[in-house]
Write an enzyme that holds these catalytic residues in place. Structure first.
Site, PDB file in Angstrom:
ATOM      1  N   LYS A   1     -14.430  24.706  70.607  1.00  0.00           N
ATOM      2  CA  LYS A   1     -13.179  25.073  71.281  1.00  0.00           C
ATOM      3  C   LYS A   1     -13.326  24.852  72.783  1.00  0.00           C
ATOM      4  O   LYS A   1     -12.414  24.373  73.453  1.00  0.00           O
ATOM      5  CB  LYS A   1     -12.839  26.540  70.990  1.00  0.00           C
ATOM      6  CG  LYS A   1     -12.406  26.771  69.542  1.00  0.00           C
ATOM      7  CD  LYS A   1     -12.349  28.249  69.198  1.00  0.00           C
ATOM      8  CE  LYS A   1     -12.067  28.453  67.708  1.00  0.00           C
ATOM      9  NZ  LYS A   1     -12.194  29.841  67.279  1.00  0.00           N
TER      10      LYS A   1
ATOM     11  N   GLN B   1     -13.532  35.746  69.035  1.00  0.00           N
ATOM     12  CA  GLN B   1     -14.119  35.030  67.902  1.00  0.00           C
ATOM     13  C   GLN B   1     -14.482  36.023  66.797  1.00  0.00           C
ATOM     14  O   GLN B   1     -15.223  36.978  67.026  1.00  0.00           O
ATOM     15  CB  GLN B   1     -15.372  34.249  68.373  1.00  0.00           C
ATOM     16  CG  GLN B   1     -15.962  33.353  67.320  1.00  0.00           C
ATOM     17  CD  GLN B   1     -15.012  32.231  66.872  1.00  0.00           C
ATOM     18  OE1 GLN B   1     -14.340  31.600  67.678  1.00  0.00           O
ATOM     19  NE2 GLN B   1     -14.928  32.008  65.574  1.00  0.00           N
TER      20      GLN B   1
ATOM     21  N   ASP C   1      -4.326  33.062  69.417  1.00  0.00           N
ATOM     22  CA  ASP C   1      -4.735  32.950  68.011  1.00  0.00           C
ATOM     23  C   ASP C   1      -3.580  33.348  67.085  1.00  0.00           C
ATOM     24  O   ASP C   1      -3.621  33.094  65.884  1.00  0.00           O
ATOM     25  CB  ASP C   1      -5.925  33.896  67.742  1.00  0.00           C
ATOM     26  CG  ASP C   1      -7.198  33.127  67.417  1.00  0.00           C
ATOM     27  OD1 ASP C   1      -7.098  31.908  67.146  1.00  0.00           O
ATOM     28  OD2 ASP C   1      -8.278  33.742  67.430  1.00  0.00           O
TER      29      ASP C   1
END
Ligand SMILES: NC(=O)c1ccc[n+]([C@@H]2O[C@H](COP(=O)([O-])OP(=O)(O)OC[C@H]3O[C@@H](n4cnc5c(N)ncnc54)[C@H](OP(=O)(O)O)[C@@H]3O)[C@@H](O)[C@H]2O)c1
Length: 291
Positions: free
Chosen positions: A49, A93, A116
């Site tokens: 990412k 994460q 997200d």
């Protein structure tokens, strides 16, 4: 009989984003990634990412905290990022260590920075069809991949295998929306579904997101269907340098013969997920800076 090249489509999206970011005169978009502990798979995902963000000109910061961090301390870290005007997107994460509630952490992120798309506010907006939230990156990437491959789900029967909060449920919610590029008839199946194979055989578009290697076999696929493989499964491969390889949920060799189009693993949904994270970060930036 053909493959959907997720790598190429994701590159197209990243190139468009890079151009847009390059055209900025002021501050660049900023993405913060919170990484707790030293899980090897998480490290790899975060590195990917970060590299992708860097390549399109998005500033990314990885905030590493030890696995022993307390929940309250992590929540305070999120408060700090929520207040930081240079940060447009915050990503935690997952998975988090068991002593920390993922749900509490996700709810603490400012929904306007939740790139997200996991915050209940953004999930709720997706469900009721409000378009000013953020879509979770994997469902967003699957939809984008379909549209850019000239497959409009409108009027099609889409069967989604798997009902997780990050893939199956939000994808079903997205594709059923009353919108010209959605408007699908969606069936969502899971481990308690009866006659799962027969339902899958009804699908014009079959999406597999369950995490079981080679689960989808040719007898589950209607001839000419489009098959999207979301699964990422590690299987032993002693002949490779790593000793394992990544495969999807679909038995590619069998199903490819029957499907009209199939997205492979790797090189399908995976790169799209990362591209949509960057797209969400850009969207967040634009909402703030260009409002
Ligand atoms: N490419 C990407 O960017 C990306 C992103 C996210 C996830 N993934 C991959 O996608 C896969 C799914 O991830 P996830 O997080 O959604 O998984 P998850 O949270 O483990 O959910 C799996 C779902 O599959 C269902 N399931 C499991 N075994 C089944 C069976 N034998 N028959 C029918 N349904 C079954 C489960 O049903 P129940 O609910 O009934 O238990 C559950 O709904 C994993 O391989 C993951 O690594 C890829």
């Amino acid at each position: 009989m053909g493959r959907i090249d997720g790598t190429a489509i994701a590159k197209e999206i990243r190139t468009q984003l890079a151009k847009a970011v390059d055209g900025l005169t002021g501050r660049k978009p900023g993405l913060a990634v919170l990484l707790v502990g030293e899980d090897a798979a998480s490290e790899t995902y975060v590195a990917n990412k970060r590299r992708a963000a860097h390549n399109v000109g998005i500033r990314s910061t990885v905030i590493r905290r030890p696995v022993t961090i307390g929940e309250e301390e992590l929540l305070q870290e999120i408060d700090r990022l929520n207040a930081d005007h240079e940060i447009d997107g915050i990503l935690v994460q997952l998975p988090l260590p068991p002593h920390i509630s993922s749900s509490k952490v996700i709810k603490r992120i400012d929904p306007a920075k939740d790139v997200d798309g996991f915050h209940p506010i953004n999930m709720g907006k997706l469900l009721i069809g409000e378009e000013d939230g953020f879509l979770p990156c994997t469902p967003y990437g699957i939809h984008e991949m379909l549209i850019r491959s000239h497959i409009n789900p409108e009027g099609k029967h889409v069967v989604v295998l798997g009902r997780s909060n990050i893939v199956g449920k939000p994808l079903a919610a997205l594709l059923m929306q009353k919108r010209p590029t959605c408007n699908a008839t969606v069936t969502l199946v899971h481990s308690r579904t009866k006659d799962l194979k027969a339902i899958c055989r009804e699908a014009d578009i079959l999406v597999a997101a369950i995490g079981r290697p080679k689960f989808v076999t040719a007898d589950m696929v209607k001839g000419g269907a489009v098959v999207i493989d979301v699964g990422i499964n590690r299987v032993d491969a002693p002949q490779t340098s790593k000793g394992y390889k990544l495969v999807g949920d679909v038995d590619m060799a069998q199903v490819e013969e029957k499907a009209s189009l199939i997205s492979p693993v790797p090189g399908g949904v995976g790169p799209m997920t990362v591209a949509m994270l960057l797209q969400n970060t850009w969207t967040s930036y634009c909402r703030k800076e260009m409002a």
